[in-house]
Scaffold this motif. Sequence first.
Motif, short mmCIF file in Angstrom:
data_model
loop_
_atom_site.label_atom_id
_atom_site.label_comp_id
_atom_site.label_asym_id
_atom_site.label_seq_id
_atom_site.Cartn_x
_atom_site.Cartn_y
_atom_site.Cartn_z
N PRO A 300 0.43 -1.46 0.08
CA PRO A 300 -0.38 0.03 0.26
C PRO A 300 1.21 0.88 0.45
O PRO A 300 1.82 1.17 0.64
N ILE A 301 0.27 2.07 -0.59
CA ILE A 301 1.93 4.09 -0.93
C ILE A 301 1.69 3.78 0.81
O ILE A 301 1.92 4.46 1.09
N ILE A 302 0.21 4.36 0.93
CA ILE A 302 -0.15 4.64 3.05
C ILE A 302 0.09 3.75 3.55
O ILE A 302 -0.52 2.66 4.06
N HIS A 303 0.40 3.66 4.80
CA HIS A 303 1.02 2.26 6.16
C HIS A 303 0.35 3.77 7.02
O HIS A 303 -0.10 3.28 7.70
N ASP A 304 0.43 4.79 7.88
CA ASP A 304 0.00 5.00 8.31
C ASP A 304 -0.73 6.84 8.40
O ASP A 304 0.26 7.36 7.22
N VAL A 305 -1.08 7.03 8.96
CA VAL A 305 -1.88 8.84 9.43
C VAL A 305 -1.44 9.05 10.42
O VAL A 305 -2.08 8.70 11.57
N GLU A 306 -0.90 10.06 10.87
CA GLU A 306 -0.35 10.62 12.38
C GLU A 306 -1.54 11.95 12.28
O GLU A 306 -0.55 13.07 11.80
N GLU A 307 -2.57 11.76 12.22
CA GLU A 307 -3.25 12.72 12.56
C GLU A 307 -2.79 13.57 14.35
O GLU A 307 -2.61 12.80 14.70
N PRO A 308 -2.33 15.11 14.53
CA PRO A 308 -1.81 15.02 15.71
C PRO A 308 -3.13 14.72 16.83
O PRO A 308 -4.28 15.69 16.34
N GLU A 309 -2.83 14.16 17.95
CA GLU A 309 -3.95 14.18 19.20
C GLU A 309 -4.31 15.03 20.04
O GLU A 309 -3.35 16.73 19.47
N TRP A 310 -5.04 16.09 19.96
CA TRP A 310 -6.16 17.14 20.95
C TRP A 310 -5.10 17.83 21.90
O TRP A 310 -5.09 16.42 22.78
N SER A 311 -3.96 18.30 22.34
CA SER A 311 -3.87 18.26 23.16
C SER A 311 -3.53 20.07 23.29
O SER A 311 -3.40 21.03 22.62
N LEU A 312 -2.81 21.34 24.24
CA LEU A 312 -3.16 22.78 24.17
C LEU A 312 -1.54 22.48 23.37
O LEU A 312 -1.64 23.49 22.69
N ALA A 313 -0.64 21.98 23.44
CA ALA A 313 0.45 22.16 22.10
C ALA A 313 0.49 21.71 21.33
O ALA A 313 0.89 22.44 20.21
N ASN A 314 -1.03 21.41 20.60
CA ASN A 314 -1.77 21.19 19.52
C ASN A 314 -2.20 22.06 19.01
O ASN A 314 -2.87 21.94 18.18
N THR A 315 -2.55 22.89 20.19
CA THR A 315 -3.50 24.26 19.53
C THR A 315 -2.57 25.53 18.54
O THR A 315 -2.07 25.78 18.59
N GLN A 316 -3.66 26.13 18.24
CA GLN A 316 -3.28 26.97 16.71
C GLN A 316 -3.26 28.10 17.27
O GLN A 316 -4.61 28.61 17.95
N LEU A 317 -2.34 29.29 17.33
CA LEU A 317 -2.77 30.89 18.30
C LEU A 317 -2.26 32.11 16.69
O LEU A 317 -1.24 31.28 16.10
N GLY A 318 -2.63 32.91 16.41
CA GLY A 318 -2.42 33.70 16.04
C GLY A 318 -2.87 35.34 16.21
O GLY A 318 -3.60 35.27 17.28
N LEU A 319 -1.88 35.97 15.56
CA LEU A 319 -1.93 37.33 16.04
C LEU A 319 -2.01 38.22 14.68
O LEU A 319 -1.01 37.89 13.34
N LYS A 320 -3.03 39.37 15.13
CA LYS A 320 -3.01 40.12 13.65
C LYS A 320 -2.73 41.60 14.16
O LYS A 320 -3.73 42.12 15.01
N TRP A 321 -1.95 42.36 13.88
CA TRP A 321 -2.67 44.28 14.03
C TRP A 321 -3.20 44.90 12.65
O TRP A 321 -1.86 44.13 11.75
N GLU A 322 -4.05 45.20 12.58
CA GLU A 322 -4.46 45.88 11.25
C GLU A 322 -4.17 47.13 12.06
O GLU A 322 -4.61 47.54 12.38
N GLY A 323 -4.49 48.18 10.63
CA GLY A 323 -4.75 49.91 10.16
C GLY A 323 -4.27 50.36 9.54
O GLY A 323 -4.96 49.51 8.24
N VAL A 324 -5.42 51.44 9.60
CA VAL A 324 -5.74 52.59 8.45
C VAL A 324 -4.37 53.61 8.07
O VAL A 324 -4.50 54.19 9.33
N TYR A 325 -3.80 53.80 6.94
CA TYR A 325 -3.24 54.99 6.80
C TYR A 325 -3.49 55.83 5.81
O TYR A 325 -3.35 55.37 4.70
N GLY A 326 -4.53 57.00 5.19
CA GLY A 326 -4.69 57.38 4.54
C GLY A 326 -5.28 56.62 3.63
O GLY A 326 -6.74 56.16 4.33
N ASP A 327 -5.12 56.22 2.48
CA ASP A 327 -6.04 55.15 1.69
C ASP A 327 -5.42 53.55 1.89
O ASP A 327 -5.74 53.09 0.44
N ALA A 328 -4.20 53.83 2.72
CA ALA A 328 -3.75 52.50 2.88
C ALA A 328 -4.18 51.35 3.91
O ALA A 328 -4.71 52.20 4.71
N THR A 329 -5.02 50.21 3.98
CA THR A 329 -4.78 49.53 4.88
C THR A 329 -4.13 48.58 5.22
O THR A 329 -3.65 47.68 3.52
#
Length: 557
Positions: A300-329
Amino acid sequence: MSKTITTAFTPLAVAVATALAAGTPVTPVSAAETNWAGFVENATYHRKDVGLSKFRNTAQAEFETRFETDSLRSLTLNGTLRGTYDGVYDMNDDEFGKDARYDYLGQDWHDPDLSSPTILTSGVPFPCENDPTLCNNLDGYMDQDENDAKYPEFNDQLDFIRELYLTGDKKLANGDIVSFRLGKQQVVWGKTDLFRVLDVMNPVDYSRHNIYDELEDIRIPQWMLKLDWRMGANQVFDDSNLSLVWNFDKFRPNNLGTCGQSYRIVDAGCFFSSSLNESYLDLVTDSMGMGTNVYSANVPIIHDVEEPEWSLANTQLGLKWEGVYGDATFSLNALTYRQQMPSLHFRPIAPGAPAPAPDGVFDIKFPRVNLLGGAVDYYSMNMDAVWRVELAYSEGEEQPRDLNGHKETDMLRYVIGFDKNLVIPQLGTRSAFLISTQLFGEHILDHEADMPNDEDNWIATALFKGFYMNNRLSPQVIVAHDFAAAATVVAPSISFTPDNHWMFNLGLNIKDGGDETFPWSVAQGQSVYEPLARFTNGPIGVANAEDEIQLTVRYSF
């Protein structure tokens, strides 16, 4: 259209969530007003030389409930429920479904060559209905059965709940506004269509209609917490906002489509349910001096699928800073997440050997990725148009290659977009036409010669959309071209909305290209289609035989 229903209740969960988000004592939540809207829809698609390719029937309902509370300036509960039945698996079961059969791997997009069926077997449609070993190997990923394809939202993940989140905001003494959104939701970064650069917070379900459905309809909602701090104008910027996103849901990868489904992006589902031929492997091991009795069956082409189990370390975190300056966002973005596309890790029969282990060639993994990026939208008054730029630099991604299945490399992706509304009286309307173009670029920083993806590649898209009869009649043309794959798709359509309820859309989806091959080492370096050229040809080229006429009818309420 929407319908308003007034309800009076004080749910404890809402009060508790409000207190947690606002940091204030629990206060009563009074009478609420609920607005409902939704639609029912049939999408019927006919594919050249295949017949019916989609008979999707969808019902969707959306609601918004507004609560009154002294703790917050506003508090609402939003939800979207969706159910789908795709009848193509009952009406065209010779081509799609558990009983579909393929003469060789990739028969839907290329002629047979040395790689298939000499080296590789054809894919097994819905392996969990036809091959228990493959089903076990793919457990948790691409292990859907036929009913999962017919009714895609009704699964263990409760995907019929498209969205269900509580949102509220509070004005601070200095005028700033803090807000939260907690629950199952989509979080959108960037403004691209068809392809994504920054918009990677949610995985995507490509089995619905490859890359061609609106991203809003094919993103897979996740349980997340989104916090915003709107700081408003200051001495430098006209507006600014800081946003934190915590995806605390169990990781889910992109759904690429199971073998046997009518839409399988780059035909990955059939590749993952195929095998290396025992007879060919015996020739390989004999040439290595290992004899011809190493393998007792196809591998078989695939032997196993290693999907990460749930844990705090496996959660995902994002940060975004956005603004408006004149005609640009603008925005600056940072995200730590899991790669949503599968990475193939080769399993040798012995350390350093080029032959695979007898119980499977690859393991599928989803590595941790760190992303930094940003976006700028600039409105040009002279041109009366908007220029868009998005850029994302990531580390930790793994790209496919020949020698061992993958290589970790930093990636640079970007898009340059241009949007303009233009009145063209010669085309018989005083309404403006929408012209939108995009150029997507990708650069592999640690490129290797045995990678099927080019070191640099570009995909260009263009949209031309018109409006007639007080915007009730809308023709449009979408074109996309993949330069490395030399593949093009053209999708003209016309939409008619006779009233506030009905919508009719008739379209074509025509593709060309997908003829690129790759010198696969297992095929003694001969240029062949399978399996690596599927990455070279991309989602447009691999779908080169999927020309369709498409009719969608929707009734909104």
